[in-house]
Design an enzyme around this catalytic site. Structure first.
Site, PDB file in Angstrom:
ATOM      1  CD  GLU A  35       6.891  15.956 -30.570  1.00 31.06           C
ATOM      2  OE1 GLU A  35       7.710  15.466 -31.369  1.00 31.06           O
ATOM      3  OE2 GLU A  35       5.669  16.043 -30.801  1.00 31.06           O
ATOM      4  NE  ARG A 261      -5.307  20.968 -32.902  1.00 33.29           N
ATOM      5  CZ  ARG A 261      -4.174  20.831 -33.583  1.00 33.29           C
ATOM      6  NH1 ARG A 261      -3.887  19.671 -34.167  1.00 33.29           N
ATOM      7  NH2 ARG A 261      -3.337  21.825 -33.690  1.00 33.29           N
ATOM      8  CE  LYS A 271       5.696  22.619 -31.304  1.00 31.88           C
ATOM      9  NZ  LYS A 271       6.525  21.682 -30.526  1.00 31.88           N
TER      10      LYS A 271
END
Length: 559
Positions: A35, A261, A271
């Protein structure tokens, strides 16, 4: 513990190889779908290496696709930075850069298809009411009072939403699935929201934007992606991913596979929190060398090879392996730079030494190897003059017995040069040492002095020929292993006040030609990189990449 010579586990690579050998898949197609709402970080590097690496290893292709469904948080600057990061890591995407927004017309048509099939409806509930109606993990949800609108009414309302007739939050389009499902993601998820925002790719064409869940799988299907590889937090979304593919006339049906992850200690990869550090000017932008962003690590001096090596070392598993020691990352870069970085001498805290038995006009130039194990690197010319700088830390007035550096009456070797002896200490009015007077044993160049042992070797730089440098010593940005673990404590409370120290150093003459991103081992000090943004021929700025000590190598030996 995985040895560097033993391939780290990668269950996805093994699975895909079996599928290709078994004929279930003829050509693998993966995608990296960021994104564009921030810079990429080390966690993204793992995903990049996995997706692009699989395509490389299996003779397939990997797409770069921006999942750009929220224009309020997206910027062209993020798109440009992400493209640069992927290229810098050494990967090339197949075809042109793709955008989820390329498929907005098709997604809208598929939303209309779901309405006609009685699989979607326009809902007038407020966001708070939607959350209330959705239920909890232990209680089923309740159907919206607008759930049974006719297809004609829903199609009309959706079109009016698209044209901008309604305010943001006034209506949403939802899938009609199962409000009693134990998986909350299937309780009539939102497909479209009203957003009166201009989009960086489509301009003002749309007043509604699709949700990530509605966009992602269908974009994969349009592109012919065979394996949609994502992290474990999307595991509960997989039934929804598959529901859309099964209820829409998509051209292909990709398969979602989840992996654990990357969680790195002393590091944040949220983020939102990284953006807070930038917005509040706690760091100097997204590419501050203390940031875990790819561009920050690049500016600090990390190499693409080191980051790729680190991602290979940690492997790919489904099990959450907990925190990865940041020492593994520093080991990867240190190993790379040990083999490839030329050497130079640099004094971080200069202390003047006058060689009293050397003439004022003396200049003796040594030709020194650029790298002790690399014949392909040019030699450096290192001049010795009457006055040199040594590091303040290499002198101690009241030295303990095992201090093998310079002290009154003690000898030490200047690296690549003579043995010197400290004869006199000069101090200022405050009692601070300002200068040392030393004598040279001229019979010690390239050989040991007769009848005595000199254990210490220190680095130095000529006063007359030294180059002024700004050296930035970077350390971990946070003082605790998991800065955001305690929800009752602000993660900013764990900031390391000594994460950056600036030194006005003196470097040997060979550093004068260092271009942006030139990397060196400053002998006895660490590995450094010329700052790619602020270093100029008139003002050289070096960032410390990593120190010389390798704690991970010691951990592996113990293991």
């Amino acid at each position: 513990m995985t040895n560097e010579t033993t391939p780290a586990p990668n269950f996805i690579r093994n699975q895909v190889r079996d599928e290709i050998e078994g004929g279930q898949v003829t050509k693998i197609v993966t995608r990296f779908p960021p994104e564009p709402n921030g810079f990429l970080h080390i966690g993204h590097a793992k995903s990049i290496c996995l997706n692009f690496g699989l395509a490389e290893q299996m003779g397939g292709e990997c797409h770069l696709r921006f999942d750009d469904t929220n224009p309020a948080k997206e910027e062209q600057a993020y798109i440009d930075a992400i493209k640069e990061d992927v290229s810098w890591l050494g990967f090339q995407w197949a075809g042109a850069v793709r955008f989820a927004s390329d498929y907005f017309d098709q997604l809208y048509a598929w939303a209309q298809h779901l309405i006609r099939e009685d699989k979607a409806y326009v809902d007038d509930l407020t966001p708070d009411e939607i959350r209330e109606y959705r239920g909890t993990l232990t209680e089923p949800g309740q159907p919206s009072p607008y759930r049974e609108r006719s297809a004609e009414e829903n199609l009309d309302l959706l079109e009016r939403m698209r044209l901008g007739e309604f305010a943001e939050g006034e209506k949403v389009l939802r899938a009609k699935i199962d409000m009693a499902s134990p998986n909350i993601n299937l309780r009539d998820p939102i497909l479209y929201r009203i957003r009166h925002a201009s989009h960086h790719q489509t301009g003002d064409k749309w007043k509604i934007y699709p949700s990530y869940d509605f966009t992602h799988g269908q974009s994969d299907a349009i592109e012919g992606v065979t394996h949609s590889i994502c992290t474990l937090e999307f595991e509960d979304h997989r039934p929804l991913y598959e529901w859309f593919l099964n209820h829409l006339p998509v051209p292909t049906k990709p398969r979602q596979i989840e992996f654990a992850r990357l969680n790195l200690n002393y590091t944040l990869t949220s983020k939102r929190k990284l953006k807070m550090l930038v917005d509040e000017q706690i760091v100097d932008g997204w590419d501050d060398p203390r940031m875990p962003t790819i561009s920050g690590m690049r500016r600090r001096g990390y190499t693409p090879a080191a980051i790729r090596k680190f991602c290979e070392m940690i492997g790919v598993t489904r099990a959450d392996g907990g925190l990865v020691d940041i020492a593994m990352l520093t080991h990867a870069i240190r190993s790379d730079l040990e083999d490839n970085a030329p050497r130079a001498m640099c004094v971080l805290k200069p202390l003047k030494v006058v060689l009293t038995n050397v003439p004022d006009d003396h200049e003796e130039v040594y030709e020194v190897a650029g790298h002790p194990a690399r014949d392909d690197m040019p030699v450096r010319k290192v001049p010795l003059t009457r006055e040199v700088y040594i590091d303040q830390n290499d002198f101690m007035e009241d030295a303990p017995k095992k201090f093998f550096r310079l002290a009154p009456g003690k000898e030490v070797r200047l690296r690549n040069s003579y043995v010197i002896c400290c004869d006199e200490v000069i101090k200022d009015d405050a009692g601070e040492v300002t200068e040392l007077r030393c004598s040279v044993d001229f019979d010690t160049l390239g050989k040991n002095p007769e009848g005595r042992k000199v254990k210490g070797v220190i680095h130095w730089v000529s006063v007359d020929h030294g180059i002024p440098l700004e050296v930035r010593l970077y350390d971990n940005l946070f003082m605790v292993e998991q800065p955001d673990r305690d929800k009752d404590v602000d993660f900013l409370d764990h900031l390391n006040p000594e994460s950056l120290t600036v030194c006005h150093a003196i470097g040997e003459p060979s550093l004068a030609d260092a271009g942006p991103e030139a990397r060196f081992q400053f002998e006895r000090v660490g590995y450094f990189c010329a700052d790619r943004h602020v270093s100029t021929p008139d003002h050289l700025v070096f960032n410390r990449t990593v120190g010389l000590k390798d704690s991970w190598a010691k951990i592996k030996q113990k293991g």
